[in-house]
Enzyme design. Sequence first.
Site, PDB file in Angstrom:
ATOM      1  N   ASP A 109       0.876  -1.173   0.000  1.00 58.00           N
ATOM      2  CA  ASP A 109       0.000   0.000   0.000  1.00 58.00           C
ATOM      3  C   ASP A 109       0.913   1.223   0.000  1.00 58.00           C
ATOM      4  OD1 ASP A 109      -2.173   1.665   0.030  1.00 58.00           O
ATOM      5  OD2 ASP A 109      -2.997   0.960   1.940  1.00 58.00           O
ATOM      6  N   SER A 110       0.374   2.333  -0.507  1.00 56.22           N
ATOM      7  CA  SER A 110       1.201   3.513  -0.772  1.00 56.22           C
ATOM      8  C   SER A 110       1.618   4.291   0.463  1.00 56.22           C
ATOM      9  CB  SER A 110       0.425   4.456  -1.678  1.00 56.22           C
ATOM     10  OG  SER A 110      -0.818   4.780  -1.070  1.00 56.22           O
ATOM     11  N   PHE A 114      -2.970   5.994   3.301  1.00 53.31           N
ATOM     12  CA  PHE A 114      -3.970   5.633   4.306  1.00 53.31           C
ATOM     13  C   PHE A 114      -3.388   5.650   5.723  1.00 53.31           C
ATOM     14  CE2 PHE A 114      -6.421   2.387   6.689  1.00 53.31           C
ATOM     15  CZ  PHE A 114      -7.633   3.030   6.686  1.00 53.31           C
ATOM     16  N   ASP A 147      -7.838  -6.985   1.691  1.00 53.53           N
ATOM     17  CA  ASP A 147      -6.862  -7.172   2.767  1.00 53.53           C
ATOM     18  C   ASP A 147      -7.460  -6.625   4.037  1.00 53.53           C
ATOM     19  OD1 ASP A 147      -6.517  -4.261   1.838  1.00 53.53           O
ATOM     20  OD2 ASP A 147      -5.431  -4.318   3.726  1.00 53.53           O
ATOM     21  N   CYS A 192     -11.735 -27.662  10.207  1.00 52.25           N
ATOM     22  CA  CYS A 192     -10.528 -27.032   9.658  1.00 52.25           C
ATOM     23  C   CYS A 192      -9.366 -28.020   9.672  1.00 52.25           C
ATOM     24  CB  CYS A 192     -10.184 -25.790  10.480  1.00 52.25           C
ATOM     25  SG  CYS A 192      -8.728 -24.907   9.891  1.00 52.25           S
ATOM     26  N   CYS A 242      -6.124 -27.077   9.456  1.00 55.31           N
ATOM     27  CA  CYS A 242      -4.852 -26.394   9.743  1.00 55.31           C
ATOM     28  C   CYS A 242      -4.107 -27.085  10.892  1.00 55.31           C
ATOM     29  CB  CYS A 242      -5.086 -24.914  10.030  1.00 55.31           C
ATOM     30  SG  CYS A 242      -5.498 -24.528  11.746  1.00 55.31           S
ATOM     31  N   CYS A 291      -5.798 -26.701  14.354  1.00 55.84           N
ATOM     32  CA  CYS A 291      -7.014 -27.481  14.597  1.00 55.84           C
ATOM     33  C   CYS A 291      -6.750 -28.982  14.616  1.00 55.84           C
ATOM     34  CB  CYS A 291      -8.070 -27.128  13.551  1.00 55.84           C
ATOM     35  SG  CYS A 291      -8.617 -25.408  13.723  1.00 55.84           S
ATOM     36  N   HIS A 296      -4.416 -20.323  12.331  1.00 56.50           N
ATOM     37  CA  HIS A 296      -5.777 -20.777  12.030  1.00 56.50           C
ATOM     38  C   HIS A 296      -6.584 -19.699  11.312  1.00 56.50           C
ATOM     39  CE1 HIS A 296      -9.852 -22.230  12.207  1.00 56.50           C
ATOM     40  NE2 HIS A 296     -10.173 -21.077  12.763  1.00 56.50           N
TER      41      HIS A 296
END
Length: 365
Positions: free
Chosen positions: A87-88, A91, A260, A298, A300, A303, A329
Amino acid sequence: MEVLARDGEARAGLLDTPHGRVQTPTFMPVGTKGTVKGLTPADLRGAGAGIILGNTYHLYLRPGADLVREAGDLHAFSGWDGPMLTDSGGFQVFSLAKTRKISERGVRFASVYDGSTHEFTPELTTRVQEDLGADIAMVLDECPPANAARGYHEDSLRRTARWARRCKDAHSREDQALFGIVQGGLHEDLRRESLERTVEIGFPGYAVGGLSVGESREEMLQTLAATALMLPWESPRYFMGIGDPVGILQVISLGVDMFDCVLPTRLARHGAALTPDGRLNLKNSRFRRDFGPLDPECSCETCTGYSRAYLAHLVREDELLGHRLLTLHNVHFTANLCRQARREISSGTYAAWARAWISRYETAR
Ligand code: PRF
Ligand code: ZN
């Protein structure tokens, strides 16, 4: 980008970058300071992250773009060799700085780290992002609060368009895509004006900025719907700053390809896990003797390897491993949600699936 399937306004596609191909819609975990807090590049890959995000604001201040360039680029410096977006910094200047001064030249601000003063101009943020060397860079924009006066949004979107032109003129890396950003607050006519001015300059991708900044969900979705319909079909569309599961499914249904947010990773560090049945706060006493898996559906590492009771213990003790396992997770969960969404779009069943998914998620147990 290549759009492979369309289902209503939702699209599934492929975005090619110098560091690999990204399947869209895709969630980009945020690595503000060049690290998705607590995760290694191998963790990120294992969790199914296709592309990650870095912030010009933070990396420019620390460790500095020169140092990153000495390492090669942010890929080499951080060890993440997959697709990346920066991102620039616009923000962050607007959300973090107590003091800032906008002029036609750019925006002056005081560093959150040491109060030192700096000025981001379109030319500087473009050069810094070229040094960082992400696959996708963003133009410098201003993101006013949603409730700013209409006249302010009008002046601001025009300045953002002039900055976008200067960013494009300053941009010279052919192996990096520079995306434009549409602003305009909640005013549909101003969104249209911002979009027309930005598309006229011409970018390989477009972001919708200035939303998810305090307006209601209703207002956000209505503004996004009006904006997304006007964006060029063949260009990737990036919604800046959304990461809750319901919001993700909603913006996908309006034709967004990438998004994002710090939410999944930040929630994890506060002891909260995302599941198909809603958010779980592991600090809740009901988990102290719950020896079942965090999310039984899940696959992962968290989990499949640890119980809710153990995770609740780690979280209560503020142990590093607790933060890390929950982050793992939540990133896996969010990436998997996008993978499911892509499948449903390809089968033409997205709307009904998303409705059922949201209904289950919102039915608190
Ligand atoms: N502009 C930029 N980055 C952003 C935003 C924006 O408007 C937002 C708004 N939700 C998040 N990140 N450059
Ligand atoms: Zn999991």
